[in-house]
Design an enzyme around this catalytic site. Structure first.
Site, PDB file in Angstrom:
ATOM      1  CB  ALA A  45     -36.598 -40.322  31.744  1.00 56.38           C
ATOM      2  CB  THR A  58     -45.071 -40.995  31.658  1.00 53.62           C
ATOM      3  OG1 THR A  58     -44.034 -40.307  32.338  1.00 53.62           O
ATOM      4  CG2 THR A  58     -45.675 -42.038  32.575  1.00 53.62           C
ATOM      5  CG  ASN A  59     -39.882 -42.048  31.530  1.00 50.04           C
ATOM      6  OD1 ASN A  59     -39.488 -41.763  32.649  1.00 50.04           O
ATOM      7  ND2 ASN A  59     -39.895 -41.157  30.535  1.00 50.04           N
ATOM      8  CG  HIS A  60     -40.839 -47.313  35.321  1.00 43.53           C
ATOM      9  ND1 HIS A  60     -42.031 -47.492  35.978  1.00 43.53           N
ATOM     10  CD2 HIS A  60     -40.762 -48.301  34.406  1.00 43.53           C
ATOM     11  CE1 HIS A  60     -42.642 -48.548  35.488  1.00 43.53           C
ATOM     12  NE2 HIS A  60     -41.906 -49.050  34.524  1.00 43.53           N
ATOM     13  CB  SER A  61     -37.786 -40.728  35.145  1.00 44.65           C
ATOM     14  OG  SER A  61     -37.052 -39.747  35.834  1.00 44.65           O
TER      15      SER A  61
END
Ligand code: CTP
Ligand code: CA
Length: 222
Positions: A100, A33-36
């Protein structure tokens, strides 16, 4: 202030907003995943609903409460977000892709938790669906607004996305500027359109949302 006496200048418009991260499973325990956090997309959905639009909020997992007066469509993966967006595309007037979306997913999802072992130091991945990249070239009446997060060559990279994905507008943010990016309540963005670029000052995400909607309304009226 943002909740009272708003002119309903978006009445009659069907706006789909995507927000938050996608999660791409590796096994029953882990995912990519990512930091969104979803804050910018949720602010857009809220502002659009306040201004009278019919809003669908398609979002990955976030810690934010649902946005009142919107249709809530929770998804997990890039593939599910792709399906949620394309299913509604014919009846969407404006698509704002603030999500994102993960660019890669593990090539296989293990049924059981993967145990560590010697020599097992890489994860085979494959590309996810490029949602805007796929539907951009197929658009008819829709206004398409993408987002772009960069750490360098903001305008060059974002202009390339505008052209490549056949977008009407890109909201670019430089992750290295103070007060912009993940998790915070403010943002510093640059609007990139076929007519050129416009850099906005540091603003709350609520005000950035209204500025984006103002710009979309202006450009659709042309
Ligand atoms: N996007 C999308 N589907 C993807 C990846 C991104 O629709 N699989 C959308 C994002 O929601 C955003 C825009 O495309 O509105 C640009 O995303 P970004 O990650 O900046 O661009 P990419 O084309 O993925 O390029 P890169 O990550 O290599 O910079
Ligand atoms: Ca990407």
């Amino acid at each position: 202030l943002h909740t009272i006496a708003r002119p309903k200048d978006l009445a009659g418009l069907r706006i789909a907003v995507t927000a938050g991260p996608t999660q791409e499973a590796l096994d029953p325990v882990r995912y990519l995943t990512n930091h969104s956090t979803g804050k910018m997309g949720y602010a857009l959905a809220r502002a659009a609903a306040m201004r009278g639009a019919e809003v669908t909020l398609i979002h990955g997992q976030t810690a934010l409460p649902p946005v009142k007066f919107t249709t809530d469509v929770p998804v997990t993966t890039a593939r599910q977000m792709y399906e949620a967006v394309t299913d509604r595309f014919d009846t969407t007037d404006v698509l704002i892709m603030a999500a994102a979306v993960a660019d890669y997913r593990p090539a296989t999802v293990a049924d059981d938790k993967i145990k560590k072992k010697e020599g097992d130091l890489s994860i085979p991945v494959e590309r996810t669906e490029d949602i805007l990249g796929t539907i951009g070239p197929r658009k008819t009446h829709q206004f398409l607004c993408g987002f772009s997060m960069e750490t360098r060559d903001l305008v060059e990279n974002s202009s390339a996305k505008l052209a490549k994905k056949n977008l009407d507008m890109v909201v670019a943010n430089n992750l290295k500027v103070a007060g912009a990016g993940f998790g915070v309540d403010t943002n510093v963005v640059t609007f990139i359109t076929p007519d050129g670029t416009r850099e906005l000052p540091l603003m709350s995400k609520a005000d950035v949302a209204d500025a984006i909607l103002d710009e979309i309304l202006r450009r659709r009226a042309k």
